[in-house]
Every structure is written in C-alpha cells, then in structure tokens.
Design an enzyme around this catalytic site. Sequence first.
Site, PDB file in Angstrom:
ATOM      1  N   THR A  24       0.707  -2.828   4.344  1.00 38.10           N
ATOM      2  CA  THR A  24       1.037  -3.149   5.754  1.00 38.10           C
ATOM      3  C   THR A  24       1.548  -1.944   6.541  1.00 38.10           C
ATOM      4  O   THR A  24       2.054  -2.104   7.651  1.00 38.10           O
ATOM      5  CB  THR A  24       2.096  -4.267   5.834  1.00 38.10           C
ATOM      6  OG1 THR A  24       3.306  -3.791   5.216  1.00 38.10           O
ATOM      7  CG2 THR A  24       1.650  -5.544   5.158  1.00 38.10           C
ATOM      8  N   TRP A  25       1.450  -0.741   5.968  1.00 39.79           N
ATOM      9  CA  TRP A  25       1.929   0.426   6.710  1.00 39.79           C
ATOM     10  C   TRP A  25       1.067   0.594   7.959  1.00 39.79           C
ATOM     11  O   TRP A  25      -0.160   0.485   7.868  1.00 39.79           O
ATOM     12  CB  TRP A  25       1.868   1.687   5.832  1.00 39.79           C
ATOM     13  CG  TRP A  25       2.545   2.871   6.446  1.00 39.79           C
ATOM     14  CD1 TRP A  25       3.522   2.856   7.402  1.00 39.79           C
ATOM     15  CD2 TRP A  25       2.307   4.240   6.135  1.00 39.79           C
ATOM     16  NE1 TRP A  25       3.910   4.148   7.698  1.00 39.79           N
ATOM     17  CE2 TRP A  25       3.182   5.019   6.940  1.00 39.79           C
ATOM     18  CE3 TRP A  25       1.457   4.905   5.248  1.00 39.79           C
ATOM     19  CZ2 TRP A  25       3.219   6.412   6.886  1.00 39.79           C
ATOM     20  CZ3 TRP A  25       1.497   6.288   5.192  1.00 39.79           C
ATOM     21  CH2 TRP A  25       2.368   7.036   6.003  1.00 39.79           C
ATOM     22  N   ASP A  53       2.484  -5.837   0.324  1.00 37.70           N
ATOM     23  CA  ASP A  53       3.425  -4.726   0.245  1.00 37.70           C
ATOM     24  C   ASP A  53       3.902  -4.325   1.632  1.00 37.70           C
ATOM     25  O   ASP A  53       3.095  -4.066   2.518  1.00 37.70           O
ATOM     26  CB  ASP A  53       2.728  -3.517  -0.407  1.00 37.70           C
ATOM     27  CG  ASP A  53       3.640  -2.306  -0.471  1.00 37.70           C
ATOM     28  OD1 ASP A  53       4.505  -2.280  -1.372  1.00 37.70           O
ATOM     29  OD2 ASP A  53       3.524  -1.410   0.392  1.00 37.70           O
ATOM     30  N   TYR A  58       8.514   0.530   7.633  1.00 36.05           N
ATOM     31  CA  TYR A  58       7.295   0.341   8.418  1.00 36.05           C
ATOM     32  C   TYR A  58       7.620  -0.286   9.773  1.00 36.05           C
ATOM     33  O   TYR A  58       8.047  -1.445   9.847  1.00 36.05           O
ATOM     34  CB  TYR A  58       6.272  -0.512   7.647  1.00 36.05           C
ATOM     35  CG  TYR A  58       5.865   0.070   6.300  1.00 36.05           C
ATOM     36  CD1 TYR A  58       6.122   1.399   5.974  1.00 36.05           C
ATOM     37  CD2 TYR A  58       5.223  -0.707   5.344  1.00 36.05           C
ATOM     38  CE1 TYR A  58       5.761   1.930   4.738  1.00 36.05           C
ATOM     39  CE2 TYR A  58       4.848  -0.180   4.108  1.00 36.05           C
ATOM     40  CZ  TYR A  58       5.136   1.137   3.817  1.00 36.05           C
ATOM     41  OH  TYR A  58       4.777   1.666   2.595  1.00 36.05           O
ATOM     42  N   GLN A 168       5.322   2.830  -7.555  1.00 35.90           N
ATOM     43  CA  GLN A 168       4.228   2.838  -6.568  1.00 35.90           C
ATOM     44  C   GLN A 168       3.992   4.279  -6.111  1.00 35.90           C
ATOM     45  O   GLN A 168       4.913   4.899  -5.572  1.00 35.90           O
ATOM     46  CB  GLN A 168       4.608   1.949  -5.375  1.00 35.90           C
ATOM     47  CG  GLN A 168       3.505   1.852  -4.355  1.00 35.90           C
ATOM     48  CD  GLN A 168       3.880   1.036  -3.128  1.00 35.90           C
ATOM     49  OE1 GLN A 168       3.978   1.551  -2.019  1.00 35.90           O
ATOM     50  NE2 GLN A 168       4.102  -0.257  -3.316  1.00 35.90           N
ATOM     51  N   TYR A 196      -0.972   3.449  -4.031  1.00 38.38           N
ATOM     52  CA  TYR A 196      -1.016   3.320  -2.569  1.00 38.38           C
ATOM     53  C   TYR A 196      -2.052   4.267  -1.968  1.00 38.38           C
ATOM     54  O   TYR A 196      -2.522   5.173  -2.649  1.00 38.38           O
ATOM     55  CB  TYR A 196       0.372   3.440  -1.941  1.00 38.38           C
ATOM     56  CG  TYR A 196       1.051   4.796  -1.852  1.00 38.38           C
ATOM     57  CD1 TYR A 196       0.582   5.814  -1.016  1.00 38.38           C
ATOM     58  CD2 TYR A 196       2.226   5.035  -2.544  1.00 38.38           C
ATOM     59  CE1 TYR A 196       1.242   7.027  -0.890  1.00 38.38           C
ATOM     60  CE2 TYR A 196       2.906   6.242  -2.427  1.00 38.38           C
ATOM     61  CZ  TYR A 196       2.406   7.240  -1.594  1.00 38.38           C
ATOM     62  OH  TYR A 196       3.064   8.430  -1.475  1.00 38.38           O
TER      63      TYR A 196
END
Length: 282
Positions: A24-25, A53, A58, A168, A196
């Site tokens: 969701t960045w 995530d 963010y 991560q 990621y």
Amino acid sequence: MPSQSIKHAVLPSGELVPQLGQGTWQMAERRDRRGDEIAALRAGIDLGLTLIDTAEMYGEGAAEDLVAEAIAGRRDEVFLVSKVYPHNASSEGVIAACERSLKRLQTDRIDLYLLHWMGRHPLAETVAGFQALKHAGKIRHWGVSNLDTGDMRSLWNVPGGRDVATNQVLYNLKRRAADWDLLPWQRERSIPLMAYSPVEQARLISNTKLVRFARDHDATPAQVALAWLLANDDVIVIPKAGSVAHVQENAKARELRLSAAQLRELDALFPAPRSRRSLEML
Ligand code: NAP
C-alpha cells in the site's frame, strides 16, 4: 480462484499466510485515485490476496486509514501487516505508535507488526515493546524490515529476539543481495522473507530481458517477476497495485509455475550476486 491456486507460506509459529499479498505504499496520496485503490484492495481480497501490508509512515497514516476503509466489514478475512517508524521504536514508543495505528486501521489487533528499519533504539527495547503488545493481544506476531544478516544475528541474540516472524526486505529479479547470505540464514531458521518492491516499483515491467522472456512464455513481465519470487515457498510477495486490472493480472502469477529450466534461464538473465553486497533499501 480454486483454493489450490492460493499458495501459503508458513510463519515460525506454524500459522499459514497467503504467499501473495498486497502492498500500500504511495496509496492514499491522490484523491482522484482513492476509489480505484480501495476497489483494487477489495478485488485483491476477493482473489485471495488477503495479506495487506501497510505502515504508519505511508502517507503519515493516510494509507492505514485507506486500508481501514477497504477492509471494512471484512477484517477477519485479512492478515494485516503494519510497521512502526524506527524513531518510535523504544519499548514505550512502540506501544503508543501501535495504538495510533490500531485506531487508524479501525481494528483491535494487527496480525504482524514490523520494525520498519534499524534506528537508534536498541533492538532489545523494541522487542520488549513488541512482547508487551503481543501479551496484550494488540499484535499477533512481530517482525522486522530492512535488516541485513549482521542485524538479524544481533536480533537473534536479544532476549525474545528468536520470536521474529519475518524480515521484509527489497528482493526482486534485479535486487538479489538477499540471495548471498540473508535468505540462507533465514531459511536455516525457518523465518520467511517478505519481498517488497517485487516489480521494482514498475521498472521491471519494461525491462527488455524480462519483456522478451515473458512474451516467450505466454505471461506478462509482472507475472514472471512475481512467479520467480513465488517459486520459493518461504518468500511472501507484496506487490502494490492501484487498479483492479493490475491486481487481477498479478493474482494470475500464482498459476504460473516456472519450471527448473525456466528458473535457470531467469538466473542467467538476472544473475545472483557473486560476492557479498549490502542489502539495499527503497
Ligand atoms: P512494487 O510493488 O514493486 O511496484 C508498484 C508499482 O508497480 C506501482 O506503480 C504499480 O502501479 C505498478 N504495478 C503493479 N502491478 C502492475 C502490473 N501488473 N502491471 C503494471 N504495473 C504494475 O513496489 P512497492 O510499492 O515499492 O513495493 C510493494 C510494497 O512493499 C509497498 O507498497 C509496501 O507495502 C512495501 N514496501 C516496503 C518497504 C519497506 O521498507 N519495508 C519499502 C518499499 C515497499 P499501479 O499502482 O498503477 O497499479
């Protein structure tokens, strides 16, 4: 999607999580894309991409707010991952940060709570905070992010550090530093790696070598990049997609089972490092 297409990774606790999730960045940054982003996350849940995530970083909380909206009424279907800023990761700070994230996420628990990267607070303090949160039922598992092998070794020697559920890190066809010793180190201890930027923030999609490989194998570049990661049972993959079309395309990567010969071909096109390289961060 037939359930046998949904591959799972195993956390050290024995709990299964879907191997393909959603990032969701950079969501919640544009008002005109909000509806598409929420629809994308919901479509992903429908397709079994139920690991989501996010992070307090963010959009300074805005992505967590958006996730709350996307999962409204569906909390129990989702395995929710969020992250604490390193500057909030003292034993007390991590508790306060988690409370703020829970409020934004409109839930009573985070399934997996990660230290976003190493900061000035000693790992022992952060782990103590995580343990208190776990004890209180506010998080179910904890882990770390962007820790290289040396940092993982330090974590392993901190009281409670062996409860780490995942690390991560940046890992994709073009960023294979983890292959040298981090992934083997985690593998020896059954700690799954969460990859990621699996399509290198879309840059891999136009990579000429990947485009040609994908065309030859009747898939899209995104699907090949994701399938290459999914070929490892202990790698969890979290592409971010802001449209339903991208989510649907990415979900099909689970059906693309690369053969040993195809994996060798990709290794030749995107070689693993031949010496130690520090883990990179995006
Ligand atoms: P990514 O997932 O590699 O790439 C996202 C980009 O690829 C977006 O621009 C997206 O476009 C595009 N895309 C996705 N699927 C596509 C497809 N099928 N066809 C064409 N374009 C496609 O990069 P990321 O967002 O950096 O990484 C994924 C997640 O990992 C993040 O969202 C975040 O949750 C996490 N992350 C963690 C860290 C950390 O430090 N722990 C750092 C970076 C990222 P659209 O949005 O238009 O679909």
